[in-house]
Design a protein around this motif. Sequence first.
Motif, short mmCIF file in Angstrom:
data_model
loop_
_atom_site.label_atom_id
_atom_site.label_comp_id
_atom_site.label_asym_id
_atom_site.label_seq_id
_atom_site.Cartn_x
_atom_site.Cartn_y
_atom_site.Cartn_z
N GLY A 1 2.15 -3.38 9.17
CA GLY A 1 1.24 -2.94 8.12
C GLY A 1 1.25 -1.45 7.86
N LEU A 2 2.14 -0.73 8.53
CA LEU A 2 2.17 0.72 8.36
C LEU A 2 3.09 1.15 7.22
CD1 LEU A 2 2.18 1.73 12.12
CD2 LEU A 2 0.26 1.68 10.53
N LEU A 3 3.86 0.21 6.71
CA LEU A 3 4.63 0.41 5.48
C LEU A 3 4.18 -0.67 4.51
CD1 LEU A 3 8.26 1.09 6.80
CD2 LEU A 3 6.83 2.69 5.50
N ILE A 4 3.80 -0.25 3.31
CA ILE A 4 3.26 -1.18 2.32
C ILE A 4 4.33 -1.45 1.26
CG2 ILE A 4 1.44 -1.55 0.62
CD1 ILE A 4 -0.22 0.52 2.21
N ALA A 5 4.60 -2.72 1.03
CA ALA A 5 5.63 -3.10 0.06
C ALA A 5 5.25 -2.65 -1.35
CB ALA A 5 5.84 -4.61 0.08
N THR A 6 6.26 -2.32 -2.13
CA THR A 6 6.07 -1.96 -3.54
C THR A 6 6.85 -2.95 -4.39
OG1 THR A 6 7.99 -0.48 -3.65
CG2 THR A 6 5.91 0.47 -2.86
N SER A 7 6.89 -2.70 -5.68
CA SER A 7 7.64 -3.58 -6.58
C SER A 7 9.14 -3.48 -6.36
CB SER A 7 7.31 -3.24 -8.04
OG SER A 7 7.61 -1.88 -8.32
N THR A 8 9.57 -2.41 -5.69
CA THR A 8 10.98 -2.22 -5.35
C THR A 8 11.19 -2.54 -3.88
OG1 THR A 8 11.16 -0.45 -6.99
CG2 THR A 8 12.90 -0.58 -5.34
N GLU A 9 12.11 -3.44 -3.59
CA GLU A 9 12.31 -3.92 -2.23
C GLU A 9 12.68 -2.81 -1.26
OE1 GLU A 9 15.00 -7.26 0.19
OE2 GLU A 9 15.12 -7.09 -1.99
N GLU A 10 13.40 -1.82 -1.73
CA GLU A 10 13.89 -0.76 -0.85
C GLU A 10 12.94 0.43 -0.74
OE1 GLU A 10 16.76 -1.05 1.01
OE2 GLU A 10 16.52 -3.10 0.28
N ARG A 11 11.76 0.32 -1.33
CA ARG A 11 10.83 1.44 -1.33
C ARG A 11 9.47 0.99 -0.80
NH1 ARG A 11 10.89 6.46 -3.19
NH2 ARG A 11 9.08 7.48 -4.09
N PHE A 12 8.85 1.84 0.01
CA PHE A 12 7.56 1.52 0.62
C PHE A 12 6.56 2.64 0.36
CE2 PHE A 12 10.82 -0.41 3.31
CZ PHE A 12 10.37 -1.72 3.41
N GLU A 13 5.30 2.26 0.41
CA GLU A 13 4.24 3.25 0.46
C GLU A 13 3.84 3.42 1.92
OE1 GLU A 13 -0.36 4.07 -1.03
OE2 GLU A 13 0.81 2.43 -1.91
N VAL A 14 3.65 4.65 2.35
CA VAL A 14 3.26 4.92 3.73
C VAL A 14 1.75 4.73 3.86
CG1 VAL A 14 3.28 6.59 5.61
CG2 VAL A 14 5.13 6.59 3.92
N SER A 15 1.35 3.86 4.76
CA SER A 15 -0.08 3.62 4.97
C SER A 15 -0.73 4.84 5.63
CB SER A 15 -0.28 2.40 5.87
OG SER A 15 -1.63 2.29 6.27
N GLU A 16 -1.91 5.20 5.14
CA GLU A 16 -2.63 6.32 5.75
C GLU A 16 -3.08 5.98 7.16
OE1 GLU A 16 -5.51 8.64 3.73
OE2 GLU A 16 -4.71 8.18 1.75
N ALA A 17 -3.00 4.71 7.52
CA ALA A 17 -3.37 4.31 8.87
C ALA A 17 -2.42 4.90 9.91
CB ALA A 17 -3.37 2.79 8.99
N VAL A 18 -1.23 5.33 9.48
CA VAL A 18 -0.25 5.90 10.41
C VAL A 18 -0.87 7.04 11.20
CG1 VAL A 18 1.87 7.26 10.55
CG2 VAL A 18 1.81 5.19 9.16
N GLU A 19 -1.55 7.93 10.51
CA GLU A 19 -2.08 9.11 11.18
C GLU A 19 -3.22 8.76 12.13
OE1 GLU A 19 -3.07 13.76 10.14
OE2 GLU A 19 -2.84 12.30 8.52
N SER A 20 -4.02 7.76 11.78
CA SER A 20 -5.12 7.35 12.65
C SER A 20 -4.62 6.57 13.86
CB SER A 20 -6.12 6.49 11.87
OG SER A 20 -6.69 7.21 10.80
N LEU A 21 -3.70 5.64 13.62
CA LEU A 21 -3.22 4.77 14.69
C LEU A 21 -2.22 5.46 15.61
CD1 LEU A 21 -2.70 1.46 12.68
CD2 LEU A 21 -4.56 2.00 14.24
#
Length: 230
Positions: free
Chosen positions: A174-194
């Motif tokens: 869950g630390l990388l969030i899928a986008t409409s493009t398979e090869e591109r992700f949104e970085v979850s802000e949870a990364v810094e907390s976790l």
Amino acid sequence: MSVEIEAEVEYADELESQGVSLFEGDEGGLEYAQRHALVTLLKQRFISARTHPRDWRVLVEHERLLRSRLNELFLDLQVDRVREVAWKRQAVAEGSARFPTMLYDAAWSREETLVLVHLRDRLRSGLAGGDTRVFIDREDLVGYVASFRPRHATDVAGDEKRARNAVASIAKAGLLIATSTEERFEVSEAVESLIPLELLQELLEALQAANATDVPPESDEPADLFDEES
């Protein structure tokens, strides 16, 4: 909203209207929404306002109650209200005693560690630059891992496969969030907390010791990362 999600929401609303007794012989003291949030906390690595909006709202409203239920399982609730992320950790006993544990604490692999280092660095850089959402490409992550390949390594194909598996593993967490493009992700802000700075330092030091190699001189990104205060 899909038909399945609408049906689930309607069913949840129906259960919430029943109070705390949800089935025959039910002696629990939590309402449906509170139980749902508790189960989600137990099943998922983390919950956030974005990934689990209903559970997050319940947690914020009933944080003390849910914390107490987790404490009964020797778990501690961690809440970052700024980033709107919550997660659980194994409680640590005082002295030499150890509590029973229901969490399986698997160590990050070498490749997963490098992915996390890069994600945290990218997230901090993006947010500091004014971005409200930070994105990253799969090939960027795979290339970053490859830049740490030991000089003596010859299994290029195997190394790349492990790097791609690491990206998939971090996405599954869950630390990388899928986008409409398979090869591109949104970085979850949870990364810094976790993944706090201290933990990343520990992970990277262990990685360097295991590889018996230093960070490549042409890449100063980890150094920049560790120069900042968490």
